[in-house]
Scaffold this active site. Structure first.
Site, PDB file in Angstrom:
ATOM      1  N   GLU A  42     108.448 -17.203 -22.275  1.00  0.00           N
ATOM      2  CA  GLU A  42     109.855 -16.902 -22.485  1.00  0.00           C
ATOM      3  C   GLU A  42     110.486 -16.569 -21.142  1.00  0.00           C
ATOM      4  OE1 GLU A  42     113.022 -14.130 -24.988  1.00  0.00           O
ATOM      5  OE2 GLU A  42     110.929 -13.465 -24.836  1.00  0.00           O
ATOM      6  N   GLU A  67     111.213 -11.742 -16.833  1.00  0.00           N
ATOM      7  CA  GLU A  67     112.537 -11.136 -16.765  1.00  0.00           C
ATOM      8  C   GLU A  67     112.795 -10.651 -15.344  1.00  0.00           C
ATOM      9  OE1 GLU A  67     116.028 -10.052 -17.005  1.00  0.00           O
ATOM     10  OE2 GLU A  67     115.235 -10.681 -18.958  1.00  0.00           O
ATOM     11  N   ASP A 116     122.137 -16.619 -19.359  1.00  0.00           N
ATOM     12  CA  ASP A 116     123.460 -16.465 -18.757  1.00  0.00           C
ATOM     13  C   ASP A 116     124.161 -17.823 -18.733  1.00  0.00           C
ATOM     14  OD1 ASP A 116     125.676 -16.057 -17.035  1.00  0.00           O
ATOM     15  OD2 ASP A 116     124.599 -14.469 -15.983  1.00  0.00           O
ATOM     16  N   ASP A 152     124.586 -18.064 -28.204  1.00  0.00           N
ATOM     17  CA  ASP A 152     125.797 -17.877 -29.000  1.00  0.00           C
ATOM     18  C   ASP A 152     126.979 -18.573 -28.337  1.00  0.00           C
ATOM     19  OD1 ASP A 152     125.717 -15.909 -26.823  1.00  0.00           O
ATOM     20  OD2 ASP A 152     127.621 -15.221 -27.662  1.00  0.00           O
ATOM     21  N   THR A 189     116.587 -11.847 -31.014  1.00  0.00           N
ATOM     22  CA  THR A 189     116.620 -11.032 -29.810  1.00  0.00           C
ATOM     23  C   THR A 189     117.638  -9.914 -30.021  1.00  0.00           C
ATOM     24  OG1 THR A 189     118.449 -12.153 -28.678  1.00  0.00           O
ATOM     25  CG2 THR A 189     116.272 -13.175 -28.511  1.00  0.00           C
ATOM     26  N   GLU A 190     117.697  -8.984 -29.067  1.00  0.00           N
ATOM     27  CA  GLU A 190     118.691  -7.919 -29.153  1.00  0.00           C
ATOM     28  C   GLU A 190     120.111  -8.493 -29.144  1.00  0.00           C
ATOM     29  OE1 GLU A 190     114.980  -6.243 -27.270  1.00  0.00           O
ATOM     30  OE2 GLU A 190     116.218  -8.001 -26.904  1.00  0.00           O
ATOM     31  N   TYR A 191     120.358  -9.451 -28.244  1.00  0.00           N
ATOM     32  CA  TYR A 191     121.675 -10.078 -28.171  1.00  0.00           C
ATOM     33  C   TYR A 191     122.008 -10.811 -29.461  1.00  0.00           C
ATOM     34  CZ  TYR A 191     122.254  -9.265 -23.135  1.00  0.00           C
ATOM     35  OH  TYR A 191     122.413  -8.696 -21.892  1.00  0.00           O
ATOM     36  N   GLU A 192     121.035 -11.503 -30.003  1.00  0.00           N
ATOM     37  CA  GLU A 192     121.262 -12.286 -31.212  1.00  0.00           C
ATOM     38  C   GLU A 192     121.695 -11.398 -32.371  1.00  0.00           C
ATOM     39  OE1 GLU A 192     118.813 -15.508 -34.000  1.00  0.00           O
ATOM     40  OE2 GLU A 192     117.923 -14.705 -32.156  1.00  0.00           O
TER      41      GLU A 192
END
Length: 217
Positions: A42, A67, A116, A152, A189-192
């Site tokens: 990932e 990351e 990003d 998104d 994910t957290e963002y999702e």
């Protein structure tokens, strides 16, 4: 993300889930995990929710989570230390230099989750679905390797569709609204979770490695 305090000490405490000196692991990642299982990577793991969730669902897969933002990485590794997963390792590295830590054909699957979008078109070369990054992925993936991409951002998704298609990879399982689809096994994910709670659509695609007849001569 704000700079976290005492990062050196905190990363040292997370040594069991970190991949140290990754250049020395090139071609030897499965030996690090002590098995011959598939290797999934990932790129941009954020706080680690996705990769840790996947590791629990797929104990027969080895996961490498990358990351660059140390503030996010320390949160991911500290979360992993609460229940040390035997099939996940974390590291900070540049996606453009993945050839330095993975040998040709070593990786089975690459995940890009909510990367990003770098919205100005002049910044397109920094997008992780830009052709230069696809060159890197193409080199380290197995012959039947794949790329799974979620976002998104509709503009980034549409642009990535064109970029990947032009590169010659086979596009599959394209979803324009993942959470309203019949897709099973999705790990958020957290963002999702945040974006979907706000009513945003989640876009997803799978891309299979470039077929031999499309390789440049």
């Amino acid at each position: 993300m704000r700079k976290k305090k005492h990062l050196d000490e905190r990363f040292a405490a997370c040594a069991p889930v970190m991949a140290h000196a990754p250049e020395g692991l090139r071609g030897r990642w499965r030996a690090l995990f002590g098995n011959g299982n598939p290797l999934h990577v990932e790129i941009g793991c954020g706080k680690g929710r996705f990769v840790l969730g996947m590791a629990k669902l797929h104990p027969d897969v080895n996961f490498v989570a990358i990351e660059r933002e140390e503030g996010a990485l320390i949160m991911a590794t500290e979360k992993a230390m609460q229940d040390v997963p035997p099939n996940v390792r974390f590291l900070s590295y540049d996606a453009a230099a993945l050839r330095d830590i993975f040998s040709p054909g070593e990786v089975d699957l690459i995940y890009l989750n909510f990367s990003d979008p770098w919205p100005p078109n002049r910044q397109r070369k920094r997008r992780l679905t830009y052709r230069a990054f696809l060159d890197v992925y193409n080199d380290i993936l197995t012959e039947k390797g794949a790329l799974y991409f979620k976002t998104d951002n509709q503009r980034l998704f549409e642009w990535s569709l064109g970029e990947i298609c032009a590169y010659g990879w086979l596009l599959q399982n394209i979803s324009l609204d993942l959470h309203a689809s019949a897709f099973e096994g999705n790990v958020m994910t957290e963002y999702e979770e945040r974006f979907s709670a706000q009513g945003s659509r989640i876009y997803r695609l799978e891309a299979r490695r470039r077929l031999p007849e499309f390789m440049p001569k």
